[in-house]
Design a protein around this motif. Structure first.
Motif, PDB file in Angstrom:
ATOM      1  N   GLY A  44       0.794  -1.280   0.024  1.00 26.98           N
ATOM      2  CA  GLY A  44       0.222  -0.056  -0.012  1.00 26.98           C
ATOM      3  C   GLY A  44       1.010   1.367  -0.207  1.00 26.98           C
ATOM      4  O   GLY A  44       1.957   1.312  -0.362  1.00 26.98           O
ATOM      5  N   THR A  45       0.335   2.367   0.312  1.00 33.14           N
ATOM      6  CA  THR A  45       0.997   3.775   0.541  1.00 33.14           C
ATOM      7  C   THR A  45       1.716   3.709   1.680  1.00 33.14           C
ATOM      8  O   THR A  45       1.528   3.004   2.586  1.00 33.14           O
ATOM      9  CB  THR A  45       0.025   4.704   0.143  1.00 33.14           C
ATOM     10  OG1 THR A  45      -0.766   5.174   1.152  1.00 33.14           O
ATOM     11  CG2 THR A  45      -0.974   4.631  -1.267  1.00 33.14           C
ATOM     12  N   ASN A  46       2.212   5.261   1.987  1.00 31.74           N
ATOM     13  CA  ASN A  46       2.735   5.413   3.114  1.00 31.74           C
ATOM     14  C   ASN A  46       1.899   5.334   4.386  1.00 31.74           C
ATOM     15  O   ASN A  46       2.224   4.896   5.315  1.00 31.74           O
ATOM     16  CB  ASN A  46       3.425   6.841   3.043  1.00 31.74           C
ATOM     17  CG  ASN A  46       4.715   6.883   2.568  1.00 31.74           C
ATOM     18  OD1 ASN A  46       5.775   6.175   2.392  1.00 31.74           O
ATOM     19  ND2 ASN A  46       5.130   8.139   1.699  1.00 31.74           N
ATOM     20  N   PHE A  47       0.672   5.745   3.986  1.00 33.42           N
ATOM     21  CA  PHE A  47      -0.470   5.928   4.944  1.00 33.42           C
ATOM     22  C   PHE A  47      -0.830   4.436   5.278  1.00 33.42           C
ATOM     23  O   PHE A  47      -1.552   4.307   6.361  1.00 33.42           O
ATOM     24  CB  PHE A  47      -1.723   6.605   4.467  1.00 33.42           C
ATOM     25  CG  PHE A  47      -1.192   7.967   4.165  1.00 33.42           C
ATOM     26  CD1 PHE A  47      -0.658   8.851   5.079  1.00 33.42           C
ATOM     27  CD2 PHE A  47      -1.175   8.522   2.722  1.00 33.42           C
ATOM     28  CE1 PHE A  47      -0.203  10.239   4.611  1.00 33.42           C
ATOM     29  CE2 PHE A  47      -0.546   9.638   2.322  1.00 33.42           C
ATOM     30  CZ  PHE A  47      -0.223  10.777   3.361  1.00 33.42           C
ATOM     31  N   ALA A  48      -0.550   3.381   4.771  1.00 37.32           N
ATOM     32  CA  ALA A  48      -0.891   1.975   5.183  1.00 37.32           C
ATOM     33  C   ALA A  48       0.268   1.430   6.362  1.00 37.32           C
ATOM     34  O   ALA A  48      -0.048   0.442   6.962  1.00 37.32           O
ATOM     35  CB  ALA A  48      -0.829   1.201   3.920  1.00 37.32           C
ATOM     36  N   VAL A  49       1.340   2.076   6.185  1.00 36.17           N
ATOM     37  CA  VAL A  49       2.363   1.371   6.803  1.00 36.17           C
ATOM     38  C   VAL A  49       2.000   1.387   8.636  1.00 36.17           C
ATOM     39  O   VAL A  49       2.285   0.444   9.239  1.00 36.17           O
ATOM     40  CB  VAL A  49       3.570   2.314   7.024  1.00 36.17           C
ATOM     41  CG1 VAL A  49       4.777   1.897   7.848  1.00 36.17           C
ATOM     42  CG2 VAL A  49       4.266   2.301   5.486  1.00 36.17           C
ATOM     43  N   PRO A  50       1.437   2.280   9.193  1.00 37.24           N
ATOM     44  CA  PRO A  50       0.941   1.790  10.592  1.00 37.24           C
ATOM     45  C   PRO A  50       0.066   0.760  10.791  1.00 37.24           C
ATOM     46  O   PRO A  50       0.296   0.149  11.473  1.00 37.24           O
ATOM     47  CB  PRO A  50       0.241   3.119  10.845  1.00 37.24           C
ATOM     48  CG  PRO A  50       1.054   4.362  10.065  1.00 37.24           C
ATOM     49  CD  PRO A  50       1.274   3.748   8.918  1.00 37.24           C
TER      50      PRO A  50
END
Length: 316
Positions: A44-50
């Motif tokens: 996914g994107t950076n915002f998926a990392v958490p």
């Protein structure tokens, strides 16, 4: 295991993680766990990392337990978070198709390419700042290579057609392919008594219909039990779905070719794709095909853009 609303167990040590991109159950990353070791397939994107890191914690795993991060290709909904994720995984190696490796080591060109498609506001809102990955931590499995996760073999093949930097990963344990975008998109909103429905994705900029057909044929030749799609999650009945993909690839090519020199090409591609998918959804027994077309609005736009770029290259 701690319950997370976006983490779904698929059995056999596999988990689908809804990355939260675009809408619910649109974009999946996968976590494979074997003998206490782990691999992410697509990020996914950076915002998926958490969410990806929270999934590890929920399963009692640490960041040190992740051996591999494996983007199927470098489009941002599949690999945009790879750099940021790798910063949190000190022992992980990134496994990316060789044509995509340089774009994750130095994502400058990848960012500029995406900027042309999406614009600055959408880039900031949906993708964030792409993070580079140390070249020493990047490997590119060749076509036919096998990588082993704690005794579990993962077999890699090159699958161009959607993108030249695309590979798919075969999991012998479940006889399933992690297909990225090569085997299209299948959204659970469109499941009916007939099963799943599927459509190809021609997202800019490297759609090549003949290559895509060959890649799908290669996937099906392994007699898989299932496909693990990024959009969205696991599907079965793969031979039927492959036939739908072939039918639609041919229909999309037939729609696009006469429009090569049309002044209103984009509008006519959008209209033609909408009509094609509406007819497909009706045939599949979807209750409200018009609502389905609204759900597919972004994908219709991107497919039209990708077809136009293919036409501009000469539509071979």
């Amino acid at each position: 295991m701690t319950a997370l609303p976006y983490l779904e167990s698929l059995g056999d040590g596999l988990y689908a993680i809804d990355t939260g991109f675009h809408r619910r159950r649109y974009d999946a990353a996968y976590l494979m766990v074997e003998e206490g070791r782990a691999a992410f397939i697509d990020t996914g994107t950076n915002f998926a990392v958490p969410r990806l890191l929270a999934a590890l914690d929920a399963l009692g795993l640490s960041v040190d337990d992740v051996d591999y991060v494996i983007p199927t290709h470098v489009h941002l909904d599949h690999a945009g978070g790879a750099g940021l994720l790798m910063q949190s995984l000190p022992r992980a190696t990134l496994l990316v198709q060789q044509r995509g490796a340089r774009h994750l080591i130095d994502p400058t060109a990848l960012h500029l390419s995406a900027l042309q498609v999406y614009g600055a506001d959408e880039m900031a809102r949906s993708y964030g700042v792409l993070r580079p990955i140390d070249a020493a931590r990047v490997r590119s499995p060749a076509d036919g290579d096998t990588v082993v996760l704690a005794g579990r073999p993962l077999h890699f093949i090159d699958t161009p057609g959607h993108a030249r930097h695309h590979h798919c990963i075969w999991d012998e344990r479940t006889r399933g392919w992690f297909t990225g975008d090569t085997f299209g998109m299948s959204f659970r909103e469109f499941d009916t008594a007939l099963g799943a429905w599927i459509l190809p994705t021609t997202t800019p900029v490297q759609f090549e219909p003949d290559a895509l057909r060959r890649s799908i044929e290669r996937l099906l030749a392994a007699s898989p039990h299932c496909m693990y799609l990024t959009h969205y999650s696991r599907v079965h009945d793969v031979q039927r779905l492959g036939g739908l993909l072939f039918e639609q690839i041919d229909a999309m090519v037939a729609l696009a070719r006469p429009l090569r020199a049309a002044d209103d090409r984009h509008a006519r591609l959008m209209s033609g794709l909408s009509a094609l998918y509406r007819e497909q959804l009706q045939r599949h027994g979807v209750h409200d095909p018009d609502a389905g077309i609204a759900t597919l609005a972004l994908d219709i736009e991107l497919n039209a853009q990708g077809l136009a770029i293919w036409l501009g290259r000469g539509a071979r």
